[in-house]
Every structure is written in structure tokens, then in C-alpha cells.
Enzyme design. Sequence first.
Site, PDB file in Angstrom:
ATOM      1  NE  ARG A 184      -2.089  -1.607   3.435  1.00 29.33           N
ATOM      2  CZ  ARG A 184      -2.486  -2.642   4.173  1.00 29.33           C
ATOM      3  NH1 ARG A 184      -3.685  -3.153   4.002  1.00 29.33           N
ATOM      4  NH2 ARG A 184      -1.714  -3.166   5.086  1.00 29.33           N
ATOM      5  CB  ILE A 185       3.260   2.676   2.484  1.00 26.12           C
ATOM      6  CG1 ILE A 185       2.191   2.710   3.588  1.00 26.12           C
ATOM      7  CG2 ILE A 185       4.160   3.908   2.571  1.00 26.12           C
ATOM      8  CD1 ILE A 185       2.751   2.554   5.003  1.00 26.12           C
TER       9      ILE A 185
ATOM     10  NE  ARG B  44       7.471  -1.379  12.484  1.00 24.96           N
ATOM     11  CZ  ARG B  44       6.576  -0.396  12.296  1.00 24.96           C
ATOM     12  NH1 ARG B  44       6.946   0.752  11.799  1.00 24.96           N
ATOM     13  NH2 ARG B  44       5.316  -0.566  12.639  1.00 24.96           N
TER      14      ARG B  44
ATOM     15  CD  GLU C  91      11.612   3.670  15.954  1.00 29.33           C
ATOM     16  OE1 GLU C  91      10.423   3.618  16.332  1.00 29.33           O
ATOM     17  OE2 GLU C  91      11.935   3.659  14.757  1.00 29.33           O
TER      18      GLU C  91
ATOM     19  CG  HIS D 248       8.077   5.574  14.337  1.00 25.92           C
ATOM     20  ND1 HIS D 248       8.477   4.294  14.614  1.00 25.92           N
ATOM     21  CD2 HIS D 248       7.006   5.444  13.508  1.00 25.92           C
ATOM     22  CE1 HIS D 248       7.688   3.424  13.985  1.00 25.92           C
ATOM     23  NE2 HIS D 248       6.773   4.109  13.311  1.00 25.92           N
TER      24      HIS D 248
HETATM   25  P1  NAD Z   1       1.686  -3.683   3.025  1.00 28.65           P
HETATM   26  O1  NAD Z   1       1.476  -4.996   3.693  1.00 28.65           O
HETATM   27  O2  NAD Z   1       0.564  -3.094   2.229  1.00 28.65           O
HETATM   28  O3  NAD Z   1       2.969  -3.754   2.053  1.00 28.65           O
HETATM   29  C1  NAD Z   1       4.127  -4.451   2.359  1.00 28.65           C
HETATM   30  C2  NAD Z   1       4.643  -5.084   1.065  1.00 28.65           C
HETATM   31  O4  NAD Z   1       5.896  -5.717   1.338  1.00 28.65           O
HETATM   32  C3  NAD Z   1       3.712  -6.151   0.491  1.00 28.65           C
HETATM   33  O5  NAD Z   1       3.448  -5.892  -0.875  1.00 28.65           O
HETATM   34  C4  NAD Z   1       4.494  -7.435   0.675  1.00 28.65           C
HETATM   35  O6  NAD Z   1       4.252  -8.378  -0.372  1.00 28.65           O
HETATM   36  C5  NAD Z   1       5.920  -6.913   0.612  1.00 28.65           C
HETATM   37  N1  NAD Z   1       6.882  -7.860   1.160  1.00 28.65           N
HETATM   38  C6  NAD Z   1       6.697  -8.784   2.128  1.00 28.65           C
HETATM   39  N2  NAD Z   1       7.830  -9.485   2.317  1.00 28.65           N
HETATM   40  C7  NAD Z   1       8.748  -8.984   1.462  1.00 28.65           C
HETATM   41  C8  NAD Z   1      10.097  -9.295   1.190  1.00 28.65           C
HETATM   42  N3  NAD Z   1      10.721 -10.287   1.841  1.00 28.65           N
HETATM   43  N4  NAD Z   1      10.732  -8.584   0.258  1.00 28.65           N
HETATM   44  C9  NAD Z   1      10.091  -7.596  -0.424  1.00 28.65           C
HETATM   45  N5  NAD Z   1       8.808  -7.262  -0.203  1.00 28.65           N
HETATM   46  C10 NAD Z   1       8.143  -7.945   0.724  1.00 28.65           C
HETATM   47  O7  NAD Z   1       2.143  -2.689   4.174  1.00 28.65           O
HETATM   48  P2  NAD Z   1       2.090  -1.098   4.141  1.00 28.65           P
HETATM   49  O8  NAD Z   1       0.784  -0.638   4.724  1.00 28.65           O
HETATM   50  O9  NAD Z   1       2.512  -0.614   2.817  1.00 28.65           O
HETATM   51  O10 NAD Z   1       3.218  -0.757   5.231  1.00 28.65           O
HETATM   52  C11 NAD Z   1       4.604  -0.961   4.927  1.00 28.65           C
HETATM   53  C12 NAD Z   1       5.437  -0.768   6.178  1.00 28.65           C
HETATM   54  O11 NAD Z   1       5.365   0.596   6.587  1.00 28.65           O
HETATM   55  C13 NAD Z   1       4.918  -1.560   7.395  1.00 28.65           C
HETATM   56  O12 NAD Z   1       5.510  -2.823   7.448  1.00 28.65           O
HETATM   57  C14 NAD Z   1       5.317  -0.702   8.566  1.00 28.65           C
HETATM   58  O13 NAD Z   1       6.489  -1.245   9.129  1.00 28.65           O
HETATM   59  C15 NAD Z   1       5.614   0.660   7.989  1.00 28.65           C
HETATM   60  N6  NAD Z   1       4.818   1.755   8.564  1.00 28.65           N
HETATM   61  C16 NAD Z   1       5.510   2.819   9.095  1.00 28.65           C
HETATM   62  C17 NAD Z   1       4.818   3.916   9.625  1.00 28.65           C
HETATM   63  C18 NAD Z   1       5.542   5.124  10.170  1.00 28.65           C
HETATM   64  O14 NAD Z   1       4.936   5.922  10.904  1.00 28.65           O
HETATM   65  N7  NAD Z   1       6.813   5.334   9.857  1.00 28.65           N
HETATM   66  C19 NAD Z   1       3.411   3.885   9.634  1.00 28.65           C
HETATM   67  C20 NAD Z   1       2.744   2.794   9.073  1.00 28.65           C
HETATM   68  C21 NAD Z   1       3.458   1.721   8.545  1.00 28.65           C
END
Ligand code: NAD
Length: 319
Positions: free
Chosen positions: A157-158, A237, A266, A285
Site C-alpha cells: 500500500r505505502i 522499520r 526507538e 517515527h
Molecule cells: P503492506 O502490507 O501493504 O505492504 C508491504 C509489502 O511488502 C507487500 O506488498 C508485501 O508483499 C511486501 N513484502 C513482504 N515481504 C517482502 C520481502 N521479503 N521482500 C520484499 N517485499 C516484501 O504494508 P504497508 O501498509 O505498505 O506498510 C509498509 C510498512 O510501513 C509496514 O511494514 C510498517 O512497518 C511501515 N509503517 C511505518 C509507519 C511510520 O509511521 N513510519 C506507519 C505505518 C506503517
Amino acid sequence: MKIVILDGYTENPGDLSWEGFEKLGDLTVYDRTPADKIVERIGDADVVYTNKTPITRETLDACPNVKFIGVLATGYNVIDVEAAKEKGIPVSNIPTYGTDAVAQFTIALLLELCHHIGDHSNAVKNGEWTNNPDWCFWNYPLIELAGKTMGVIGFGRIGQRTAEIAQALGMKILAYDAYKNPELESESCKYVELEELLANSDVISLHCPLFPETEGIINKDTIAKMKDGVMILNTSRGPLIVEEDLRDALNSGKVAGAGLDVVSKEPIEMDNPLLSAKNIIITPHIAWAPKESRQRLMDIAVDNLKGFKEGKPINVVNK
Ligand code: NAD
């Protein structure tokens, strides 16, 4: 129904309302809860919400009245979900609430690396422009993104939303993901293997979850395969990056800049190697935290409790 929120401050430091919860029961909100107060504060509550405060098997043993646990976050590793399951306690999380906010923040880090707007504004206020012999000046190389390539590791998603904004800036996208969805490919966006992404990206942005196979995915070996002068972004992360290796690469100039919203431990410790690196921006964060996305999180957290109350729990992570 007695509801206790153990650490509500980061979700609502005072600019949102807890009234959605108040309508559902007798609510007590603590800003934060130290480890030695967790059991006492949960007491005989029916419902517990936590963000980062741990809820262990021992805590659940000591608080037998707990019937539902909610997380004010997506990640639920602070809760012993297996112990909760054994006791018949559903645990609900917030699967998604901040995609736009985190993507926007990722691009904000990138734009700051490209223009150093904060530093230049401070320089102006400190008199550097006034005392400058020319009509303008810049203290850092200024970088145009159009035509450059962003490698997105984790095209979920992100990652996808970040890529859309980057494309609007004229960037091309190389995406790497464990699962590929060919429908997301276009003229300016292609899936590639990790090696190809590393070798061809001007900017690398991390959006994969932290798993054993992604921990340390940015390390001295993968950095060595990157273009000289690459920029690295991490809003996912901290442990995805081996911090000593990134520090060395920033200090040698191999990596031209890094923008990070997350670090391995953190809050950051003052001896974190990244604090002594050149050309790095580190934020505490906060990518998730605009008021709009915290409100969305609050609404989903309330819906999770409504679902439980109505006998149809939603977003349960320990079915
Ligand atoms: P998501 O589940 O929609 O996307 C994660 C993607 O990573 C998926 O497409 C998945 O297939 C892929 N993936 C899984 N294993 C993998 C691997 N070994 N190699 C490559 N790709 C792989 O998650 P999202 O909503 O996009 O969130 C992504 C990350 O953002 C979360 O894991 C979280 O740690 C982080 N996040 C950070 C904040 C912040 O405030 N900084 C806030 C929300 C989320």
C-alpha cells in the site's frame, strides 16, 4: 463495561476526542503506563487498549476479567496473542490508516534531501543571505528528481502510493516485492529483482515489513551494489538497515543522503551510529501521525470495540 487505555498519548495528545470509547463504556485513559503499573491499571477492566505497552501472558493471568484487547496501531507484537487466544480473548488491530500520510512523509524526506529547505531557511534567518556577495546561494547540491529512478522495496500500500507521487515528479519506478501484481506495471513502473533495483536506482525507498528475511536488507554488501551517490529512505522499520554500514557509506559519500523516520532502537539512543553520519535526516517515527490519520485510527479502534460488543469482532489477529 470497563475500558482501560494504557498509553493513549501518542494517538491523542489532546487534539482528538475519546468520546467514541466513552459511549461504549466506563473509560480510563492513561497517557503512558510503566511496566510495574500495567497489572494494577488493567485491574478488573473488561477491555484493554494498548499502543506499545506490552501485554504478556503473566499480565493476562493476573487480570482474568479481560475479555477484549485492542491495539492502537497496526503492529501487535507487544501482545502475547497466543496467550490471549488460549484464554478466548480476541485481539484486534488497525490494519491500515496512514497510507497517504506515510507516503507523503516519505516524499517529504526525499524533497528535503534534494533541497535542504529547512537548512536554507535557517541560513537566511541567520544572516547568510544578507551577507552573501551574490543574489543567491546554496549550501548543498540541489537535486532535480525528474528522469531519475526510484527503487521501491516492498510494493504494498505505502510503496505504491509513494511510487505514484514519485511518478508525478517525473521519476521512473523499479519495484521489488515478494509477491508481484503485474497489473501495477506501466511504462514508468516495472517489477525487477533486487539486484537490478540496487544497481539502477538513484533513490531507494524501503516499504517492506520487518521479517527475518528483510532484516538488514540494506547492509554493506547491498550498498556496494548500488549506484554511487544513491539516496536511501526508510519509513518502514529501523532494523531493515544495518546502521553501522549505512553510516560508513554516508561518511564515504557512496550514499549521498539518507532520510529515516525509523531506527533500530526507538527512541533513538545517543550512541546510535547514524547520529554521526553525514547527510542524514532522522525524524522521530512521525510519518503515521498527522491528525487526519490518527482520527482514522481512532475511528477504526472504536469500530473494533463496537464489533466485539455486538458479538462480531472485526480485525481480529488471533482467530
Ligand atoms: P503492506 O502490507 O501493504 O505492504 C508491504 C509489502 O511488502 C507487500 O506488498 C508485501 O508483499 C511486501 N513484502 C513482504 N515481504 C517482502 C520481502 N521479503 N521482500 C520484499 N517485499 C516484501 O504494508 P504497508 O501498509 O505498505 O506498510 C509498509 C510498512 O510501513 C509496514 O511494514 C510498517 O512497518 C511501515 N509503517 C511505518 C509507519 C511510520 O509511521 N513510519 C506507519 C505505518 C506503517
